[in-house]
Design a protein around this motif. Structure first.
Motif, mmCIF file in Angstrom:
data_model
loop_
_atom_site.group_PDB
_atom_site.id
_atom_site.type_symbol
_atom_site.label_atom_id
_atom_site.label_comp_id
_atom_site.label_asym_id
_atom_site.label_seq_id
_atom_site.Cartn_x
_atom_site.Cartn_y
_atom_site.Cartn_z
ATOM 1 N N GLN A 4 0.855 -1.181 0.000
ATOM 2 C CA GLN A 4 0.000 0.000 0.000
ATOM 3 C C GLN A 4 0.895 1.237 0.000
ATOM 4 O OE1 GLN A 4 -3.373 -0.003 -0.210
ATOM 5 N NE2 GLN A 4 -3.252 2.199 -0.403
ATOM 6 N N VAL A 5 0.680 2.134 -0.948
ATOM 7 C CA VAL A 5 1.472 3.356 -1.061
ATOM 8 C C VAL A 5 0.603 4.540 -0.656
ATOM 9 C CG1 VAL A 5 2.819 4.823 -2.614
ATOM 10 C CG2 VAL A 5 2.807 2.344 -2.943
ATOM 11 N N ARG A 6 1.141 5.386 0.192
ATOM 12 C CA ARG A 6 0.442 6.595 0.627
ATOM 13 C C ARG A 6 1.308 7.808 0.282
ATOM 14 N NH1 ARG A 6 -3.805 4.585 2.794
ATOM 15 N NH2 ARG A 6 -3.771 2.835 4.215
ATOM 16 N N TYR A 7 0.639 8.893 -0.076
ATOM 17 C CA TYR A 7 1.316 10.139 -0.425
ATOM 18 C C TYR A 7 0.881 11.229 0.537
ATOM 19 C CZ TYR A 7 1.830 7.519 -4.776
ATOM 20 O OH TYR A 7 2.095 6.544 -5.697
ATOM 21 N N PHE A 8 1.805 12.123 0.865
ATOM 22 C CA PHE A 8 1.507 13.198 1.808
ATOM 23 C C PHE A 8 1.955 14.549 1.267
ATOM 24 C CE2 PHE A 8 1.616 9.344 4.275
ATOM 25 C CZ PHE A 8 0.503 9.488 5.078
ATOM 26 N N ALA A 9 1.332 15.597 1.786
ATOM 27 C CA ALA A 9 1.646 16.995 1.454
ATOM 28 C C ALA A 9 1.494 17.241 -0.049
ATOM 29 C CB ALA A 9 3.023 17.379 1.984
ATOM 30 N N ALA A 10 2.469 17.868 -0.687
ATOM 31 C CA ALA A 10 2.358 18.214 -2.107
ATOM 32 C C ALA A 10 2.217 16.978 -2.993
ATOM 33 C CB ALA A 10 3.585 19.025 -2.539
#
Length: 83
Positions: A4-10
């Motif tokens: 599972q890949v999560r992205y944060f901020a920009a």
């Protein structure tokens, strides 16, 4: 294997909250990043090798040589985030 890949901020603004990815066994976090960049488009822009991106594996900061276990949670984020 699935991670599972999560992205944060920009990165989250450009790519969304996250996604599930299928990878061969024995892949590193760097190989996952390269696979995402190879998709082109926004992935290639925000995860490009020339860009500063931090990463975490199962909520622990690691470098891109870390091996990914099946079911891992990977997070990508810029080096400085606001709070």
């Amino acid at each position: 294997m699935k991670v599972q890949v999560r992205y944060f901020a920009a990165l989250r603004e450009a790519l969304g909250a996250g996604e599930a990815c299928e990878l061969p066994e024995g892949q590193t976090l760097g190989q996952l990043r390269d696979a995402l960049v190879a998709r082109g488009g926004a992935h290639a822009q925000v995860l490009a090798r020339g860009r500063a991106v931090r990463c975490a594996l199962n909520q622990t900061l690691v470098d891109e040589s870390a091996l990914l276990p099946a079911g891992a949670e990977v997070a990508f984020f810029p080096p400085v985030t606001g709070g």
